[in-house]
Write an enzyme that holds these catalytic residues in place. Structure first.
Site, short mmCIF file in Angstrom:
data_model
loop_
_atom_site.label_atom_id
_atom_site.label_comp_id
_atom_site.label_asym_id
_atom_site.label_seq_id
_atom_site.Cartn_x
_atom_site.Cartn_y
_atom_site.Cartn_z
N SER A 82 -36.25 24.20 -10.84
CA SER A 82 -36.27 25.07 -9.86
C SER A 82 -35.28 24.90 -8.60
CB SER A 82 -37.84 25.59 -9.34
OG SER A 82 -38.45 25.98 -10.56
N LYS A 114 -40.50 17.34 -25.15
CA LYS A 114 -41.27 17.13 -23.77
C LYS A 114 -42.50 18.35 -24.14
CE LYS A 114 -41.49 19.06 -19.10
NZ LYS A 114 -40.95 19.93 -18.09
N ALA A 134 -41.64 18.48 -11.81
CA ALA A 134 -42.29 19.53 -11.30
C ALA A 134 -42.77 19.45 -9.62
CB ALA A 134 -43.53 20.09 -11.81
N GLY A 135 -42.28 20.36 -8.80
CA GLY A 135 -42.69 20.51 -7.38
C GLY A 135 -41.72 20.08 -6.48
#
Length: 259
Positions: A208, A98, A185-186
């Site tokens: 996350s 990645k 992400a996000g």
């Protein structure tokens, strides 16, 4: 089987899990198991065979059915990312990398120029390159042409939990791409992962949203279910939107007088 194809690798799960930010390694490993993921990303700095308490490579590589995707998080230039990729491949034996290059720690936005250069070099060297990028359709196409195995545009700023703020650009990337498009992400909630899959994304990567949950293993399982549901909905074909109400059971013939 509706599987995810990345290079010569085939995965039945379309959920990719990040391994940072967890309270401890045991919670992370439980979340990986609960998610049903077959592909996990881990930062090179967490390959620490000399310090078991700070090593994720050892326990992850011992898990059956898990393929590692090292990432170059921490690199701020293409040269640093390429060097990290070589070390990661030597340590892990995995062809996946990645490419993650964000030189400004204040906003963690991926550097498009350095990302393209690193990805171009690594693809030529036989890596299965998975670049983390802003939702830029032009860059996504250039990375495809450079030989990347996928593109990984962000849904919103990394770790922000702002969801699919880039949905319009993601739709263009999906429409024009001939390689898998993976939202990275996000994302904050499983419903956002389902929405990404309904749009036609090939997979989602979350970290996350799981690591910061009150119960990470349970949240990982919730994301797994959402990704599967979203993919099934995409394959089934969503109904078209209408600007006005459309009766599901027309009453015309029922109300006819007939007498």
């Amino acid at each position: 089987m509706d599987s995810l194809q990345l290079g010569s690798y085939t995965f039945s799960s379309r959920l990719i899990l990040g391994t940072g930010k967890f309270s401890n390694a045991d919670v992370m490993l439980d979340a990986v198991r609960s998610s049903g993921t077959q592909l996990v990303t881990v930062a090179l700095r967490r390959f620490n065979r000399d310090m078991a308490e700070d090593d994720l490579f050892g326990p992850l590589s011992a898990m059956e059915g898990i393929t590692l995707m090292p990432n170059t998080s921490g690199a701020s230039t293409a040269a640093e990312a390429v060097r990290a990729a070589h070390i990661a491949r030597e340590l892990s034996g995995s062809p996946f990398i990645k490419v993650e290059i964000h030189p400004n720690p204040q906003h963690l936005m991926p550097d498009p120029i350095e990302t393209y250069e690193a990805s171009r070099i690594l693809a030529k060297e036989g890596f299965l390159v998975m670049p983390y990028i802003s939702a830029d359709p032009v860059l996504a196409k250039r990375l495809e042409e450079a030989g990347c195995a996928s593109v990984m545009p962000l849904g919103s700023a990394i770790g922000s939990g702002q969801g699919l703020g880039t949905a319009d650009m993601l739709s263009i990337i999906i429409r024009e791409s001939r390689i898998p498009v993976i939202v990275d992400a996000g994302l904050r909630s499983p419903s956002e992962a389902a929405a990404a899959m309904e749009m036609g994304c090939s997979a989602v990567l979350v970290n996350s949203a799981v690591a910061a949950a009150s119960n990470p293993p349970e949240m990982a399982a919730a994301f797994a279910g959402a990704v599967e549901a979203g993919r099934r909905a995409f394959n089934a074909g969503l109904m078209q939107r209408s600007g006005s109400a459309v009766a599901t059971s027309p009453l015309t013939s029922f109300l006819g007088t007939g007498a």
